[in-house]
Design a protein around this motif. Structure first.
Motif, PDB file in Angstrom:
ATOM      1  N   PRO A  23       0.811  -1.214   0.000  1.00 35.62           N
ATOM      2  CA  PRO A  23       0.000   0.000   0.000  1.00 35.62           C
ATOM      3  C   PRO A  23       0.850   1.272   0.000  1.00 35.62           C
ATOM      4  CG  PRO A  23       0.063  -0.940   2.206  1.00 35.62           C
ATOM      5  CD  PRO A  23       0.803  -1.896   1.311  1.00 35.62           C
ATOM      6  N   GLY A  24       0.725   2.066  -1.020  1.00 34.76           N
ATOM      7  CA  GLY A  24       1.403   3.355  -1.063  1.00 34.76           C
ATOM      8  C   GLY A  24       2.878   3.261  -1.402  1.00 34.76           C
ATOM      9  N   HIS A  25       3.620   4.297  -1.008  1.00 35.92           N
ATOM     10  CA  HIS A  25       5.054   4.406  -1.303  1.00 35.92           C
ATOM     11  C   HIS A  25       5.750   4.944  -0.060  1.00 35.92           C
ATOM     12  CE1 HIS A  25       4.540   3.849  -5.707  1.00 35.92           C
ATOM     13  NE2 HIS A  25       3.365   4.404  -5.474  1.00 35.92           N
ATOM     14  N   PHE A  26       6.167   4.040   0.820  1.00 40.39           N
ATOM     15  CA  PHE A  26       6.765   4.463   2.084  1.00 40.39           C
ATOM     16  C   PHE A  26       8.094   3.764   2.347  1.00 40.39           C
ATOM     17  CE2 PHE A  26       2.114   4.907   2.524  1.00 40.39           C
ATOM     18  CZ  PHE A  26       2.051   6.287   2.627  1.00 40.39           C
ATOM     19  N   ALA A  27       8.072   2.445   2.464  1.00 37.21           N
ATOM     20  CA  ALA A  27       9.312   1.693   2.679  1.00 37.21           C
ATOM     21  C   ALA A  27       9.411   0.557   1.671  1.00 37.21           C
ATOM     22  CB  ALA A  27       9.379   1.150   4.100  1.00 37.21           C
ATOM     23  N   GLU A  28       8.893   0.779   0.479  1.00 35.27           N
ATOM     24  CA  GLU A  28       8.899  -0.283  -0.527  1.00 35.27           C
ATOM     25  C   GLU A  28      10.306  -0.672  -0.955  1.00 35.27           C
ATOM     26  OE1 GLU A  28       8.131   3.480  -3.069  1.00 35.27           O
ATOM     27  OE2 GLU A  28       7.885   2.811  -1.006  1.00 35.27           O
ATOM     28  N   ASP A  29      11.292   0.216  -0.741  1.00 29.74           N
ATOM     29  CA  ASP A  29      12.667  -0.125  -1.109  1.00 29.74           C
ATOM     30  C   ASP A  29      13.258  -1.207  -0.214  1.00 29.74           C
ATOM     31  OD1 ASP A  29      12.276   2.053   0.644  1.00 29.74           O
ATOM     32  OD2 ASP A  29      14.377   2.634   0.512  1.00 29.74           O
ATOM     33  N   ASP A  30      12.579  -1.563   0.879  1.00 25.68           N
ATOM     34  CA  ASP A  30      13.002  -2.726   1.665  1.00 25.68           C
ATOM     35  C   ASP A  30      12.961  -4.003   0.829  1.00 25.68           C
ATOM     36  OD1 ASP A  30      13.716  -1.649   4.097  1.00 25.68           O
ATOM     37  OD2 ASP A  30      12.061  -2.534   5.233  1.00 25.68           O
ATOM     38  N   TYR A  31      12.040  -4.084  -0.133  1.00 29.09           N
ATOM     39  CA  TYR A  31      11.830  -5.334  -0.862  1.00 29.09           C
ATOM     40  C   TYR A  31      12.960  -5.657  -1.838  1.00 29.09           C
ATOM     41  CZ  TYR A  31       7.516  -5.797   1.597  1.00 29.09           C
ATOM     42  OH  TYR A  31       6.602  -5.954   2.612  1.00 29.09           O
ATOM     43  N   PRO A  32      13.401  -4.725  -2.682  1.00 24.41           N
ATOM     44  CA  PRO A  32      14.589  -5.049  -3.492  1.00 24.41           C
ATOM     45  C   PRO A  32      15.831  -5.288  -2.642  1.00 24.41           C
ATOM     46  CG  PRO A  32      13.912  -2.751  -3.801  1.00 24.41           C
ATOM     47  CD  PRO A  32      12.806  -3.442  -3.079  1.00 24.41           C
ATOM     48  N   ARG A  33      15.923  -4.619  -1.489  1.00 26.57           N
ATOM     49  CA  ARG A  33      17.053  -4.868  -0.588  1.00 26.57           C
ATOM     50  C   ARG A  33      16.996  -6.306  -0.074  1.00 26.57           C
ATOM     51  NH1 ARG A  33      20.616  -1.934   2.610  1.00 26.57           N
ATOM     52  NH2 ARG A  33      19.672   0.044   1.984  1.00 26.57           N
ATOM     53  N   ILE A  34      15.815  -6.747   0.351  1.00 24.37           N
ATOM     54  CA  ILE A  34      15.674  -8.125   0.835  1.00 24.37           C
ATOM     55  C   ILE A  34      15.967  -9.110  -0.284  1.00 24.37           C
ATOM     56  CG2 ILE A  34      14.010  -9.829   1.675  1.00 24.37           C
ATOM     57  CD1 ILE A  34      12.709  -7.549   3.297  1.00 24.37           C
ATOM     58  N   GLU A  35      15.475  -8.828  -1.483  1.00 26.41           N
ATOM     59  CA  GLU A  35      15.749  -9.701  -2.622  1.00 26.41           C
ATOM     60  C   GLU A  35      17.253  -9.866  -2.815  1.00 26.41           C
ATOM     61  OE1 GLU A  35      13.773  -9.849  -6.917  1.00 26.41           O
ATOM     62  OE2 GLU A  35      15.339  -8.320  -6.809  1.00 26.41           O
ATOM     63  N   GLN A  36      17.988  -8.780  -2.705  1.00 35.80           N
ATOM     64  CA  GLN A  36      19.437  -8.838  -2.856  1.00 35.80           C
ATOM     65  C   GLN A  36      20.079  -9.644  -1.733  1.00 35.80           C
ATOM     66  OE1 GLN A  36      21.491  -5.044  -2.507  1.00 35.80           O
ATOM     67  NE2 GLN A  36      23.027  -5.709  -3.993  1.00 35.80           N
ATOM     68  N   LEU A  37      19.609  -9.452  -0.504  1.00 38.46           N
ATOM     69  CA  LEU A  37      20.189 -10.154   0.641  1.00 38.46           C
ATOM     70  C   LEU A  37      19.885 -11.648   0.615  1.00 38.46           C
ATOM     71  CD1 LEU A  37      19.484  -7.544   3.468  1.00 38.46           C
ATOM     72  CD2 LEU A  37      21.700  -8.129   2.459  1.00 38.46           C
ATOM     73  N   LEU A  38      18.795 -12.034  -0.031  1.00 39.18           N
ATOM     74  CA  LEU A  38      18.477 -13.456  -0.141  1.00 39.18           C
ATOM     75  C   LEU A  38      19.524 -14.190  -0.964  1.00 39.18           C
ATOM     76  CD1 LEU A  38      14.601 -13.361  -0.675  1.00 39.18           C
ATOM     77  CD2 LEU A  38      15.823 -14.145   1.358  1.00 39.18           C
TER      78      LEU A  38
END
Length: 243
Positions: free
Chosen positions: A9-24
């Motif tokens: 929902p919205g645009h707040f901390a969505e950049d956590d997701y590509p970061r998590i993808e990278q850390l995986l």
């Protein structure tokens, strides 16, 4: 390649997701579709509108082309405000619309707590106290003992999205309790993916955060287990139970 779909929902901390993808560091793709939020206010009526079936269904259309094998409603407040039964109905409808397994961040917390074997937890939320208490009640309905509930009093997701490492650490410390086996930070508007190692080191116990558990839940739904130490205790241990 494992493709995971997230309605955010919205645009707040969505950049956590590509970061998590990278850390995986694996053959896992994380795809986000942003859903309409309307008014940015942490009230029950507004949060219920955020998670309304028509808004989620509209978002699912955007995920169809990604080939997502599981879909997660990446909102804690937009799920637990429906109550235990209502949140179940929400994910059933989402699964039907998506044609894949589905869940939400609220259930991700429930399953993650079980995964790490925590019996008692503390809640450290950016929310007003009354909303934080509702989340604690949701956890209680799942059989989790909540020994402390702290609401920081932020009324918008935009405020939470603006917090950095210092504020997140202060929140976790304020919400921690000596009897808690783990500390939970709900709210997918809060940036936490970069801070998990520091949080667990500071508190000397597992820390579960909204965007972290949301991605873990999607992996659980497709029966993937990934060892990613930078993402905290949840990603550093073998599953205790299949739930």
């Amino acid at each position: 390649m494992t493709a995971l779909g997230f309605l955010y929902p919205g645009h707040f901390a969505e950049d956590d997701y590509p970061r998590i993808e990278q850390l995986l560091g694996s053959d896992i793709r994380v795809d986000l579709v942003h859903t309409e939020t309307g008014e940015d206010d942490c009230r029950v009526d507004v949060l219920r509108k955020t998670g309304a079936p028509q808004r989620l269904a509209a978002g699912v259309e955007g995920l169809r082309l990604t080939g997502a094998e599981a879909v997660l409603w990446a909102s804690t407040g937009g799920s637990f405000v429906y109550g235990w039964e209502g949140a179940h109905a929400q994910v059933r409808a989402l699964a039907q619309a998506a044609g894949t397994p589905a869940s939400s961040t609220s259930f991700a917390f429930v399953h993650a707590v079980r995964e790490i074997g925590a019996r008692r937890v503390a809640v450290a939320a950016t929310y007003p106290q009354g909303i934080a208490d509702l989340f604690a009640g949701f956890l209680g309905a799942a059989g989790t003992e909540v020994v402390a509930v702290h609401g920081a009093g932020l009324t918008t997701a935009a405020e939470a999205g603006g917090w950095g490492a210092d504020e997140v650490l202060a929140l976790a410390r304020e919400g921690d309790h000596a009897d808690a086996d783990a500390v939970l930070l709900p709210g997918t508007a809060l940036h936490t993916a970069a801070h998990l190692t520091a949080l667990e080191k500071a508190l000397a116990k597992p820390v579960l955060t909204a965007n972290q558990v949301t991605v873990w839940e999607a992996l659980r739904l497709v029966d993937r287990r990934v060892n990613a130490p930078a993402l905290g205790t949840l990603f550093r241990r073998e599953p205790l139970v299949q739930v």
